[in-house]
Design an enzyme around this catalytic site. Sequence first.
Site, PDB file in Angstrom:
ATOM      1  CG  LEU A  89      55.040  36.568  41.786  1.00 49.97           C
ATOM      2  CD1 LEU A  89      55.165  35.058  41.640  1.00 49.97           C
ATOM      3  CD2 LEU A  89      53.577  37.000  41.714  1.00 49.97           C
ATOM      4  CG  HIS A 105      66.732  32.812  35.166  1.00 54.22           C
ATOM      5  ND1 HIS A 105      66.091  34.029  35.080  1.00 54.22           N
ATOM      6  CD2 HIS A 105      68.034  33.054  34.927  1.00 54.22           C
ATOM      7  CE1 HIS A 105      66.984  34.961  34.798  1.00 54.22           C
ATOM      8  NE2 HIS A 105      68.175  34.396  34.701  1.00 54.22           N
ATOM      9  CG  ASP A 141      65.908  35.505  38.317  1.00 52.48           C
ATOM     10  OD1 ASP A 141      64.816  34.898  38.294  1.00 52.48           O
ATOM     11  OD2 ASP A 141      66.148  36.483  37.607  1.00 52.48           O
TER      12      ASP A 141
HETATM   13  C1  GRF Z   1      61.734  31.477  28.622  1.00 54.90           C
HETATM   14  O1  GRF Z   1      63.007  31.627  28.064  1.00 54.90           O
HETATM   15  C2  GRF Z   1      61.799  31.467  30.120  1.00 54.90           C
HETATM   16  O2  GRF Z   1      62.928  30.840  30.617  1.00 54.90           O
HETATM   17  C3  GRF Z   1      61.875  32.948  30.430  1.00 54.90           C
HETATM   18  O3  GRF Z   1      61.004  33.551  29.498  1.00 54.90           O
HETATM   19  C4  GRF Z   1      60.883  32.725  28.354  1.00 54.90           C
HETATM   20  C5  GRF Z   1      59.443  32.393  28.227  1.00 54.90           C
HETATM   21  O4  GRF Z   1      59.161  31.646  27.062  1.00 54.90           O
HETATM   22  N1  GRF Z   1      61.554  33.190  31.801  1.00 54.90           N
HETATM   23  P1  GRF Z   1      57.791  30.881  26.932  1.00 54.90           P
HETATM   24  O5  GRF Z   1      56.681  31.860  27.241  1.00 54.90           O
HETATM   25  O6  GRF Z   1      57.800  29.733  27.895  1.00 54.90           O
HETATM   26  O7  GRF Z   1      57.754  30.440  25.516  1.00 54.90           O
END
Ligand code: GRF
Length: 212
Positions: A89, A105, A141
Site C-alpha cells: 500500500l 507477518h 514490515d
Molecule cells: C499468513 O501466514 C500471513 O501471516 C501472511 O500470509 C499468510 C496468509 O494466510 N501475511 P491466510 O490467508 O490468513 O490463511
Amino acid sequence: MKSIVILISGRGSNMRALVEANPPECKIAVISNRPAAEGLAYARARGLATAVVDHRDYPARANFDAALSAAIETHRPDLVLLAGFMRILGEDFVRRYQGRLVNIHPSLLPAFPGMHTHAAALAAGVKIHGCTVHFVTPDLDSGPILIQAAVPVLPGDTEESLAARVLVQEHVIYPRAMRWLVERRIRLTDAGQVLLDGEQSCDTSMIAPAGQ
Ligand code: GRF
C-alpha cells in the site's frame, strides 16, 4: 458499534480466526483484491459484507489505493486489519489509516521482512521463528509491534511444516491483538512503542523464565 474492515488476498484463515473470535459490538466487513480469494466464500457464508477491488483494474498503485480507500470508507472503520493481504500500500494510504491499520507477518520481526519468511528462517538456521502483529507504517514490515509469538524450528522441518506451526500461533495472536484494540487497551507512544494497559506489551507464553 465498532467497524472493522479485514483485507485479504487468498485463503483467509487469519480473517476467519478474527471473525470467529467474535469481538463484541463489532461489525466486520471483508475486502479482497482478488475476486477468486478463497476467504471470500467463508465471509459471504457468514453473512458479512464483502467487496472486491481487483488490483488488475488499476495499473497505477495510487488509483488502486484510492479505489480501495473508497470501498473501505463505506464502512467508516475503526480498524483496518490486513490478513494475508498481498499488495503493498502506498504512503498516502498508510498515513490515512495510521494508528488503525494493522498487519500480521509470519516472522519474528525485524527478522525476515518481505516474502518467503519460512524458507529464509530455515536457510538462516534460526532455532526460533514465529509471527508478529504490528501497526503498518510506510516502511514495509517494520511498524510498532503489538504482539509476537515464537515457535521452535525442529530438525527435519520443511517450509510447509514450519509455516503450519507458525500459522497456529497467528490464529492466536491476531484475535488477541484485535480484542486489545477494540477494547482500547492499546496506546501508541510518540516514540513508536506499543503500550498495553499503559505498559509495554509482551506475550510471554513462549519465553523461557528468567535465569534459565
Ligand atoms: C499468513 O501466514 C500471513 O501471516 C501472511 O500470509 C499468510 C496468509 O494466510 N501475511 P491466510 O490467508 O490468513 O490463511
